[in-house]
Design an enzyme around this catalytic site. Sequence first.
Site, PDB file in Angstrom:
ATOM      1  N   LYS A 291      -7.268  -4.658  -7.534  1.00  0.00           N
ATOM      2  CA  LYS A 291      -6.236  -4.863  -8.547  1.00  0.00           C
ATOM      3  C   LYS A 291      -5.897  -6.348  -8.617  1.00  0.00           C
ATOM      4  CE  LYS A 291      -5.697  -0.382  -9.135  1.00  0.00           C
ATOM      5  NZ  LYS A 291      -7.049  -0.037  -8.671  1.00  0.00           N
ATOM      6  N   ASP A 292      -5.593  -6.811  -9.819  1.00  0.00           N
ATOM      7  CA  ASP A 292      -5.308  -8.222 -10.027  1.00  0.00           C
ATOM      8  C   ASP A 292      -3.955  -8.624  -9.453  1.00  0.00           C
ATOM      9  OD1 ASP A 292      -7.668  -8.817 -11.241  1.00  0.00           O
ATOM     10  OD2 ASP A 292      -6.920  -8.660 -13.281  1.00  0.00           O
ATOM     11  N   LYS A 293      -3.700  -9.922  -9.503  1.00  0.00           N
ATOM     12  CA  LYS A 293      -2.514 -10.475  -8.855  1.00  0.00           C
ATOM     13  C   LYS A 293      -1.241 -10.290  -9.668  1.00  0.00           C
ATOM     14  CE  LYS A 293      -0.477 -14.788  -7.204  1.00  0.00           C
ATOM     15  NZ  LYS A 293      -0.676 -16.214  -6.902  1.00  0.00           N
TER      16      LYS A 293
END
Length: 659
Positions: A291-293
């Site tokens: 998952k992205d930041k």
Amino acid sequence: MEMTEMTSVSLKRGSVAIEDNDSVAPAEEAKRQKVSGCCPTTGQDGIENSSLPSSEKVPGPPETAEQGEKNSEVPSEEEEEEDGLSEEEEEEEEEAESFADMMKHGLTELDVGITKFVSSHQGFSGILKERYSDFVVHEIGRDGRISHLSDLSVPVDEEDPSEDVFTVLTAEEKQRLEELQLFKNKETSVAIEVIEDTKEKRTIIHQAIKSLFPGLETKTEDREGKKYIVAYHAAGKKALANPRKHSWPKSRGSYCHFVLYKENKDTMDAINLLSKYLRVKPNIFSYMGTKDKRAITVQEIAVLKITAQRLAHLNKCLMNFKLGNFSYQKNPLKLGELQGNHFTVVLRNITGTDNQVEQAMNSLKEIGFINYYGMQRFGTTAVPTYQVGRAILQNSWAEVMDLILKPRSGAEKGYLVKCREEWAKSKDPAAALRKLPVKRCVEGQLLRGLSKYGMKNIVSAFGIIPRNNRLMYIHSYQSYVWNNMVSKRIDEYGLKPVPGDLVLKGATATFIEEDDVNNYSIHDVVMPLPGFDVIYPKHKISEAYREMLTADNLDIDNMRHKIRDYSLSGAYRKIIIRPQNVSWEVVAYDDPKIPLFNTDVDNLEGRPPPVFASEGKYRALKMDFSLPPSTYATMAIREVLKMDTSIKNQTQLNTTWLR
């Protein structure tokens, strides 16, 4: 299909890297991407990671938890430079000046073939990701259930030590034990005096050392009338490399599964941080997708032979993290096992009327959006990643080296600017490498390779970069071709299937014939990513593929590369995606800083959901929808707002950040 005027959306700095739906190729991409006869270890986006190589620390491909078992408790030799979550405000302050400058030289959607819309509604503007908490991602697991953090309790297990294990040792004692565990000094043992000499107290100290410092053995000794617990290595360094397997109950599953809730941190950074606090290697963790930041994300993680109690204790130490919903299971998680992700997105300060919003959201629900690869697939700098990928496929290795290392327009971190300047001046990889304090970035890895193998062996030097990251460059080129071809397909034939289009029957692509065209809808149509093991449509778009690759000095009839790793078989991808579980509401609010919905942590803490007035200074659109793997939420939002989602465009539109 009706083309409508594109409107705009304002974006906070850093917010363009919106979560794409992660993991390996989805069901509709049943024709799996094959590289050297097997799928690459995948991450964020499907065929490969969508967070493309950049000037950041690049972790190598994760080993499976089974592979990591033999050295599962060995601390990483290269620990993270940072040991905690940095504050969002500090990060924004640090990057504020450079970001707008850098994005002046970035890509627009037009640059990567994103040009069409499917709906006919009038677009409107809004603010996307003004706060990272306006973008929440919940993983959809193997069983189709949406992951939520709903329980912080630890499963009852007679084998677990008491809570006193975590508090019985002083900070100084823990420091000495850690140095002993990691062979950081010449001590062969550490003695802990038992102040309150009871059997219970001695037992707790024994448990604490063995639980918190795997690889150490303990014994009780009498010294001058005092009791000491002595910690030591039972079998030298082998004990550290092969932790106490016998201490894990046979009746308990080898893997502790848990739900990870995180804010403003990507999955790999989160795993590295957990590893550091637990003093284990990251490869004992497994997950179904990254998952992205810049979001709040909730996903399932599995870890090999770490107790729920140890994991739960981290909730007291870590900011912006929560671990819960613990269970012991026999097997790890595998990349690609998830069914997708559920998104909750807030678009603030929208200008659209209620009728415009209704038309836009109904179109998204009923028709869907073009399944473009999103902007994050292609990087954010003046050198697009697809250009590097094209050079690899062309065997233009000097160009590959130059594209990665040459000075580039736009602001970067100071040490990278100095590194590039040194490279341009001297072409000395060792001298350029000395300018980098962090050598695990792509540039640092390539320079290390050039120092090791020499300037005449760029192929081997490039090979030092982890395989997944190398492959992301060529997958970026495939995505660039696919985006352009899908735009041509929709421009030429609209939103209806036509003879010569491709559909999947199981894992096999077949042509739509004249007499069965009415048996399909546009949602069945797929288009190929170029490769040696795909077929192309039997209409004008087939020739368009050939023309595009020929213009790039590539042979569409010979996509095998002389280096096996870069021989891509291709894959199929649906051209239109219809989200599931779509819902929405327009809410009024006055304060741009207040949250507009509760998170899982809010619900755990018993916070009441926000109450909205019938009127307010601003209006926001709250959207919920689920997407399959390898699709981009950005592209769904683009369809609703009729906007260009590139950071470059949003930076030009919104040069004053809303705070």
